[in-house]
Design an enzyme around this catalytic site. Sequence first.
Site, PDB file in Angstrom:
ATOM      1  N   THR A 134      34.875 -49.176  -7.754  1.00  0.00           N
ATOM      2  CA  THR A 134      35.555 -48.800  -8.991  1.00  0.00           C
ATOM      3  C   THR A 134      37.069 -48.893  -8.874  1.00  0.00           C
ATOM      4  O   THR A 134      37.617 -48.694  -7.780  1.00  0.00           O
ATOM      5  CB  THR A 134      35.178 -47.341  -9.363  1.00  0.00           C
ATOM      6  OG1 THR A 134      36.062 -46.888 -10.386  1.00  0.00           O
ATOM      7  CG2 THR A 134      35.301 -46.399  -8.190  1.00  0.00           C
ATOM      8  N   TYR A 192      35.082 -38.711  -7.753  1.00  0.00           N
ATOM      9  CA  TYR A 192      34.347 -39.948  -8.045  1.00  0.00           C
ATOM     10  C   TYR A 192      34.954 -41.125  -7.277  1.00  0.00           C
ATOM     11  O   TYR A 192      34.255 -41.848  -6.553  1.00  0.00           O
ATOM     12  CB  TYR A 192      34.375 -40.212  -9.561  1.00  0.00           C
ATOM     13  CG  TYR A 192      33.892 -41.585  -9.936  1.00  0.00           C
ATOM     14  CD1 TYR A 192      32.560 -41.938  -9.778  1.00  0.00           C
ATOM     15  CD2 TYR A 192      34.782 -42.543 -10.430  1.00  0.00           C
ATOM     16  CE1 TYR A 192      32.125 -43.209 -10.110  1.00  0.00           C
ATOM     17  CE2 TYR A 192      34.348 -43.802 -10.767  1.00  0.00           C
ATOM     18  CZ  TYR A 192      33.020 -44.141 -10.601  1.00  0.00           C
ATOM     19  OH  TYR A 192      32.597 -45.394 -10.925  1.00  0.00           O
TER      20      TYR A 192
HETATM   21  N1  UFG Z   1      38.713 -41.085 -23.633  1.00  0.00           N
HETATM   22  C1  UFG Z   1      39.033 -40.350 -24.770  1.00  0.00           C
HETATM   23  N2  UFG Z   1      38.006 -39.808 -25.495  1.00  0.00           N
HETATM   24  C2  UFG Z   1      36.685 -39.942 -25.148  1.00  0.00           C
HETATM   25  C3  UFG Z   1      36.368 -40.701 -23.994  1.00  0.00           C
HETATM   26  C4  UFG Z   1      37.411 -41.241 -23.254  1.00  0.00           C
HETATM   27  O1  UFG Z   1      40.207 -40.192 -25.114  1.00  0.00           O
HETATM   28  O2  UFG Z   1      35.809 -39.412 -25.843  1.00  0.00           O
HETATM   29  C5  UFG Z   1      39.793 -41.685 -22.850  1.00  0.00           C
HETATM   30  C6  UFG Z   1      39.848 -41.160 -21.429  1.00  0.00           C
HETATM   31  O3  UFG Z   1      40.584 -39.970 -21.343  1.00  0.00           O
HETATM   32  C7  UFG Z   1      40.503 -42.345 -20.721  1.00  0.00           C
HETATM   33  C8  UFG Z   1      39.988 -43.562 -21.487  1.00  0.00           C
HETATM   34  O4  UFG Z   1      39.528 -43.049 -22.738  1.00  0.00           O
HETATM   35  O5  UFG Z   1      41.874 -42.280 -20.890  1.00  0.00           O
HETATM   36  C9  UFG Z   1      38.833 -44.243 -20.813  1.00  0.00           C
HETATM   37  O6  UFG Z   1      37.878 -43.265 -20.434  1.00  0.00           O
HETATM   38  P1  UFG Z   1      36.393 -43.593 -20.001  1.00  0.00           P
HETATM   39  O7  UFG Z   1      35.689 -42.288 -19.825  1.00  0.00           O
HETATM   40  O8  UFG Z   1      35.814 -44.579 -20.951  1.00  0.00           O
HETATM   41  O9  UFG Z   1      36.553 -44.355 -18.633  1.00  0.00           O
HETATM   42  P2  UFG Z   1      37.394 -43.954 -17.303  1.00  0.00           P
HETATM   43  O10 UFG Z   1      38.689 -44.699 -17.385  1.00  0.00           O
HETATM   44  O11 UFG Z   1      37.480 -42.500 -17.088  1.00  0.00           O
HETATM   45  O12 UFG Z   1      36.458 -44.450 -16.148  1.00  0.00           O
HETATM   46  C10 UFG Z   1      36.036 -45.748 -16.113  1.00  0.00           C
HETATM   47  C11 UFG Z   1      34.832 -45.893 -15.200  1.00  0.00           C
HETATM   48  C12 UFG Z   1      35.235 -45.788 -13.787  1.00  0.00           C
HETATM   49  C13 UFG Z   1      36.434 -46.619 -13.476  1.00  0.00           C
HETATM   50  C14 UFG Z   1      37.541 -46.341 -14.406  1.00  0.00           C
HETATM   51  C15 UFG Z   1      38.715 -47.208 -14.099  1.00  0.00           C
HETATM   52  O13 UFG Z   1      33.841 -44.960 -15.518  1.00  0.00           O
HETATM   53  O14 UFG Z   1      34.188 -46.197 -12.985  1.00  0.00           O
HETATM   54  O15 UFG Z   1      37.091 -46.562 -15.699  1.00  0.00           O
HETATM   55  O16 UFG Z   1      39.758 -46.982 -14.940  1.00  0.00           O
HETATM   56  F1  UFG Z   1      36.889 -46.366 -12.252  1.00  0.00           F
END
Ligand code: UFG
Length: 330
Positions: A117, A142
């Site tokens: 990741t 994670y």
């Molecule tokens: N977000 C919101 N509202 C939501 C969901 C997400 O504002 O309801 C924001 C999060 O705070 C973040 C962005 O959208 O800023 C993306 O969030 P995600 O939960 O879609 O994904 P993440 O970036 O947390 O995580 C994903 C993968 C990981 C990877 C990562 C790399 O799950 O495996 O991207 O950036 F490492």
Amino acid sequence: MAVLVTGGGGYIGSHMVWALLDAGEDVVVVDRLSTGFRWAIAPEARFYEGDIGDAALTDRIFAENPVDAVIHFAGSIVVPESVADPLSYYENNTVKSRSLIASAVRAGIPHFVFSSTAAVYGTPSVLEPVQEDLPLRPESPYGSSKLMTEIMLRDTAAAHDFTYTALRYFNVAGADPKGRTGQSSANATHLIKVACATALGKRASMTVFGTDYPTPDGTCVRDYIHVTDLVDAHLKALQRMRAGGGSLAANCGYGRGFSVLEILDAVRAVHGGDFDVAIGERRAGDPAMIVADPSLAKRELNWQPRHDDLSGIIESALAWERHLARKNSF
Ligand code: UFG
């Protein structure tokens, strides 16, 4: 030869199984179905229900099938959940991966592809797209749990006749263009999935987590990649290792970023309507901005992404949400 896909009932794993079958591979799946689904696993794959941490089971799978490669997806994937419950992330992503790797080494399996990741980088020390040789400083359990598995693979490859490819996924989204599978977990937390579900009225509203980040519009920036391109990188990694290529850790992203607000605008545009969005506090463990430099994967894996189009990613995600709504009401 056969390929063992762990987590083949999950979001990315179920796409991988279809892509392998489309490529003429023989496929074996192990999944404990805690978050994955039996119906998501292509019927042509041989299925073992169980846990990748069960060494007796994985030893038996390797004894019963002519496996030459493992593609390892099974694990826990929600960043904030890992902050709240770190030990279950180290158990699922690190301890159980160790058991699986040990079983593969015992069975003499030569090739291993690992779902790593972008979270291994934490907040990058540079503003440019990240390259693989940046310092690895995960900011969530994670990311640490995945980095520890990368380290185990590196050291295992140095000690045994064993080659691995760790693919560092950026933000995976979208669904199979043929409509065979998609992101199906009821309580998924990933942005595009949540926004599509809200646009379709499956959720009453959603929240933007933080608008005070040091980014152009104050919301986090991510590199969103179509799941079809992502699974294609795994196929390319498999081909490369089978042709004698050495171990590698490579980014899988497109090299461009979108903010949370830009994603919400794109979902509104593709869907053709507005939906309820609240502004909330920052979520634990979120880096402000992270975008991939995909040059290494393009060069070493001969990977050529074909779905680098945000509207197309959202269209396929919306189509899958509609499919799920029909499926679940019947
Ligand atoms: N977000 C919101 N509202 C939501 C969901 C997400 O504002 O309801 C924001 C999060 O705070 C973040 C962005 O959208 O800023 C993306 O969030 P995600 O939960 O879609 O994904 P993440 O970036 O947390 O995580 C994903 C993968 C990981 C990877 C990562 C790399 O799950 O495996 O991207 O950036 F490492």
